[in-house]
Design a protein around this motif. Structure first.
Motif, PDB file in Angstrom:
ATOM      1  N   VAL A 131      13.078 -42.649  28.161  1.00  0.00           N
ATOM      2  CA  VAL A 131      11.769 -43.157  28.569  1.00  0.00           C
ATOM      3  C   VAL A 131      10.706 -42.544  27.650  1.00  0.00           C
ATOM      4  CG1 VAL A 131      10.070 -43.290  30.406  1.00  0.00           C
ATOM      5  CG2 VAL A 131      12.508 -43.374  30.941  1.00  0.00           C
ATOM      6  N   LEU A 132       9.903 -43.381  27.050  1.00  0.00           N
ATOM      7  CA  LEU A 132       8.871 -42.879  26.152  1.00  0.00           C
ATOM      8  C   LEU A 132       7.796 -42.124  26.936  1.00  0.00           C
ATOM      9  CD1 LEU A 132       8.480 -45.960  23.789  1.00  0.00           C
ATOM     10  CD2 LEU A 132       9.710 -43.848  23.367  1.00  0.00           C
ATOM     11  N   LYS A 133       7.256 -41.089  26.294  1.00  0.00           N
ATOM     12  CA  LYS A 133       6.361 -40.162  26.990  1.00  0.00           C
ATOM     13  C   LYS A 133       4.897 -40.588  26.864  1.00  0.00           C
ATOM     14  CE  LYS A 133       9.671 -36.563  25.723  1.00  0.00           C
ATOM     15  NZ  LYS A 133       9.924 -35.388  24.878  1.00  0.00           N
ATOM     16  N   TRP A 134       4.578 -41.836  27.248  1.00  0.00           N
ATOM     17  CA  TRP A 134       3.225 -42.333  27.082  1.00  0.00           C
ATOM     18  C   TRP A 134       2.219 -41.513  27.886  1.00  0.00           C
ATOM     19  CZ3 TRP A 134       2.780 -45.186  23.059  1.00  0.00           C
ATOM     20  CH2 TRP A 134       3.789 -46.074  22.685  1.00  0.00           C
ATOM     21  N   ASP A 135       2.655 -40.996  29.036  1.00  0.00           N
ATOM     22  CA  ASP A 135       1.716 -40.262  29.877  1.00  0.00           C
ATOM     23  C   ASP A 135       1.365 -38.892  29.312  1.00  0.00           C
ATOM     24  OD1 ASP A 135       4.247 -39.264  30.282  1.00  0.00           O
ATOM     25  OD2 ASP A 135       4.000 -38.946  32.441  1.00  0.00           O
ATOM     26  N   ALA A 163       3.935 -31.959  14.729  1.00  0.00           N
ATOM     27  CA  ALA A 163       4.402 -33.329  14.965  1.00  0.00           C
ATOM     28  C   ALA A 163       4.863 -33.980  13.667  1.00  0.00           C
ATOM     29  CB  ALA A 163       3.288 -34.152  15.605  1.00  0.00           C
ATOM     30  N   LEU A 164       4.128 -33.733  12.573  1.00  0.00           N
ATOM     31  CA  LEU A 164       4.508 -34.299  11.281  1.00  0.00           C
ATOM     32  C   LEU A 164       5.904 -33.835  10.891  1.00  0.00           C
ATOM     33  CD1 LEU A 164       3.719 -35.870   8.698  1.00  0.00           C
ATOM     34  CD2 LEU A 164       2.775 -33.729   7.816  1.00  0.00           C
ATOM     35  N   GLU A 165       6.181 -32.567  11.118  1.00  0.00           N
ATOM     36  CA  GLU A 165       7.496 -32.016  10.795  1.00  0.00           C
ATOM     37  C   GLU A 165       8.607 -32.753  11.542  1.00  0.00           C
ATOM     38  OE1 GLU A 165       9.901 -27.852  11.635  1.00  0.00           O
ATOM     39  OE2 GLU A 165       7.711 -27.787  11.439  1.00  0.00           O
ATOM     40  N   ASP A 166       8.399 -32.988  12.843  1.00  0.00           N
ATOM     41  CA  ASP A 166       9.415 -33.655  13.652  1.00  0.00           C
ATOM     42  C   ASP A 166       9.636 -35.103  13.227  1.00  0.00           C
ATOM     43  OD1 ASP A 166      10.078 -31.454  15.133  1.00  0.00           O
ATOM     44  OD2 ASP A 166       8.843 -31.977  16.856  1.00  0.00           O
ATOM     45  N   VAL A 167       8.550 -35.817  12.911  1.00  0.00           N
ATOM     46  CA  VAL A 167       8.669 -37.216  12.486  1.00  0.00           C
ATOM     47  C   VAL A 167       9.537 -37.312  11.238  1.00  0.00           C
ATOM     48  CG1 VAL A 167       7.403 -39.167  11.496  1.00  0.00           C
ATOM     49  CG2 VAL A 167       6.519 -38.006  13.527  1.00  0.00           C
ATOM     50  N   ILE A 168       9.276 -36.436  10.273  1.00  0.00           N
ATOM     51  CA  ILE A 168      10.033 -36.474   9.020  1.00  0.00           C
ATOM     52  C   ILE A 168      11.499 -36.140   9.262  1.00  0.00           C
ATOM     53  CG2 ILE A 168      10.287 -35.367   6.757  1.00  0.00           C
ATOM     54  CD1 ILE A 168       7.182 -35.064   6.812  1.00  0.00           C
ATOM     55  N   ASP A 169      11.759 -35.154  10.126  1.00  0.00           N
ATOM     56  CA  ASP A 169      13.154 -34.822  10.447  1.00  0.00           C
ATOM     57  C   ASP A 169      13.854 -35.973  11.161  1.00  0.00           C
ATOM     58  OD1 ASP A 169      13.302 -32.332   9.263  1.00  0.00           O
ATOM     59  OD2 ASP A 169      12.640 -31.253  11.051  1.00  0.00           O
ATOM     60  N   ALA A 200      12.829 -42.358  19.025  1.00  0.00           N
ATOM     61  CA  ALA A 200      12.924 -40.900  18.898  1.00  0.00           C
ATOM     62  C   ALA A 200      11.649 -40.327  18.303  1.00  0.00           C
ATOM     63  CB  ALA A 200      14.131 -40.528  18.037  1.00  0.00           C
ATOM     64  N   ILE A 201      11.105 -41.034  17.312  1.00  0.00           N
ATOM     65  CA  ILE A 201       9.865 -40.577  16.685  1.00  0.00           C
ATOM     66  C   ILE A 201       8.724 -40.562  17.700  1.00  0.00           C
ATOM     67  CG2 ILE A 201       8.096 -41.194  14.999  1.00  0.00           C
ATOM     68  CD1 ILE A 201      10.394 -42.293  13.242  1.00  0.00           C
ATOM     69  N   LEU A 202       8.586 -41.665  18.447  1.00  0.00           N
ATOM     70  CA  LEU A 202       7.509 -41.744  19.428  1.00  0.00           C
ATOM     71  C   LEU A 202       7.670 -40.676  20.501  1.00  0.00           C
ATOM     72  CD1 LEU A 202       7.175 -45.619  19.795  1.00  0.00           C
ATOM     73  CD2 LEU A 202       5.499 -44.072  18.789  1.00  0.00           C
ATOM     74  N   ASP A 203       8.886 -40.458  20.955  1.00  0.00           N
ATOM     75  CA  ASP A 203       9.115 -39.424  21.969  1.00  0.00           C
ATOM     76  C   ASP A 203       8.702 -38.042  21.460  1.00  0.00           C
ATOM     77  OD1 ASP A 203       9.823 -40.406  24.377  1.00  0.00           O
ATOM     78  OD2 ASP A 203      11.986 -40.213  24.122  1.00  0.00           O
ATOM     79  N   LEU A 248       4.393 -38.353  20.555  1.00  0.00           N
ATOM     80  CA  LEU A 248       3.405 -38.706  21.568  1.00  0.00           C
ATOM     81  C   LEU A 248       2.805 -37.503  22.291  1.00  0.00           C
ATOM     82  CD1 LEU A 248       4.925 -41.960  23.128  1.00  0.00           C
ATOM     83  CD2 LEU A 248       2.978 -41.758  21.577  1.00  0.00           C
ATOM     84  N   PRO A 249       3.608 -36.494  22.662  1.00  0.00           N
ATOM     85  CA  PRO A 249       2.989 -35.356  23.358  1.00  0.00           C
ATOM     86  C   PRO A 249       2.039 -34.538  22.487  1.00  0.00           C
ATOM     87  CG  PRO A 249       5.373 -35.416  23.717  1.00  0.00           C
ATOM     88  CD  PRO A 249       5.073 -36.361  22.601  1.00  0.00           C
ATOM     89  N   ARG A 250       2.039 -34.789  21.192  1.00  0.00           N
ATOM     90  CA  ARG A 250       1.239 -33.943  20.306  1.00  0.00           C
ATOM     91  C   ARG A 250       0.218 -34.740  19.504  1.00  0.00           C
ATOM     92  NH1 ARG A 250       6.306 -31.753  19.717  1.00  0.00           N
ATOM     93  NH2 ARG A 250       6.599 -32.563  17.627  1.00  0.00           N
TER      94      ARG A 250
END
Length: 331
Positions: free
Chosen positions: A1-5, A135-141, A239-242, A245-247
């Protein structure tokens, strides 16, 4: 579930972000009330202009300021970095305060930073996304890294910044780095796949030739690579959005963000540049500044870059800021 909240949503008001009357009239096609002449064609219709901010671990300094202009018909994207040390009015038309561009975010968050962009550059930026370096680090990974042609003079700086980033973010990240000195060092120059930490460190280099000007080029290069990799790996988007999104902090709704993500394969970054195009550097009040020469000519060039040859000419909010004034202050 995507973490939109978990997204930090910011509602922007027109009064906060300041879109000047001359621009509104041009966009709405309103004739000149005094002369009756038809409104000039600024060529901005059909474009969505978004501010992208990259912030440090504390979330206060916007060391990355980029205007992403999207042609809503073709989905072509142009990016224009605003150098963080650019000397601009960072407050308001009523209370002009001149300082480094990145001080606007530190003083008044994304609202004040967008107002700075619109006020000084005759723009209609009305949405933003703020992302931190973590967040940038996680997206690239999540995308398996990005391909970068590392120059010889950049190798040591990438490794130094890797360590600095790890410690700025509170130490090593569980499951990724078991020891802050045990990251993967870049050992040679040349084309190679950089992981998230390495690529984020690459984005922060500003001590080689070209200083901050070259750093913004690196940032735009990494963003371009992220889009390219994401288009080839659409299955990674959830996975990227998850992860991201929190950051992030943004004015976009969840529906709008999901809409952009769903169409990511249709977007193409066709060109990138840095603002101001022509500038001088010097000290004002003891601080190093990047000064447009002149603001009017640079804003004109930026509009041509983003929107093509149009009838645009700098408005009355831009024209008073002259080279002579700046040179006097820098002497």
């Amino acid at each position: 579930v995507l973490k939109w909240d978990t997204v930090e949503k910011v509602e922007l008001t027109e009064s906060e972000i300041y879109i000047n009357d001359e621009l509104k009239q041009a966009l709405e096609g309103v004739p000149n009330a005094e002369t009756g002449e038809s409104a000039p064609d600024w060529g901005m219709e059909g474009y969505k202009n978004i501010a992208l901010f990259g912030v440090d671990a504390g979330g206060t300094r916007s060391d990355t300021i980029i205007i992403a202009s999207i042609n809503e018909k073709t989905h072509d994207v142009k990016m224009c970095s605003v150098y963080r040390d650019t000397y601009l009015n960072v407050d308001s038309m009523v209370n002009p305060v001149y300082n480094k561009a990145n001080s606007a975010y530190a003083k008044g968050g994304p609202e004040q930073s967008i107002r700075m962009l619109n006020m000084n550059l005759d723009m209609n930026v009305d949405d933003f996304i703020t992302v931190d370096f973590d967040a940038l680090e996680d997206v690239i990974d999540d995308l398996g890294g990005v391909e970068i042609n590392v120059q010889p003079e950049e190798v040591d700086y990438i490794n130094d910044y890797q360590f600095s980033i790890v410690m700025d973010l509170g130490g090593p990240k569980e499951g990724k780095i078991t020891n802050p000195r045990n990251f993967t060092a870049v050992t040679q120059s040349g084309p190679q796949l950089l992981n998230g930490l390495q690529a984020t460190a690459y984005c922060r280099i500003r001590y080689t030739a070209g200083s901050d000007f070259r750093r913004t080029e690196r940032q735009r290069e990494v963003i371009s690579q992220i889009l390219s990799r994401a288009k080839k790996n659409p299955g990674k988007l959830n996975a990227i959005l998850d992860d991201v999104l929190p950051r992030i902090k943004t004015s976009f709704s969840a529906t709008e963000l999901l809409g952009y993500a769903a169409q990511i394969g249709s977007y193409n970054i066709v060109d990138t540049k840095g603002f101001p195009f022509e500038n001088v550097t010097g000290k004002i009040g003891g601080q190093s500044m990047v000064v447009p020469t002149t603001l009017s000519s640079n804003v004109n060039e930026m509009h041509t870059f983003l929107f093509g040859a149009t009838e645009y000419s700098p408005t009355s909010t831009v024209q008073p800021l002259t080279t002579t004034r700046w040179h006097c202050m820098m002497s």
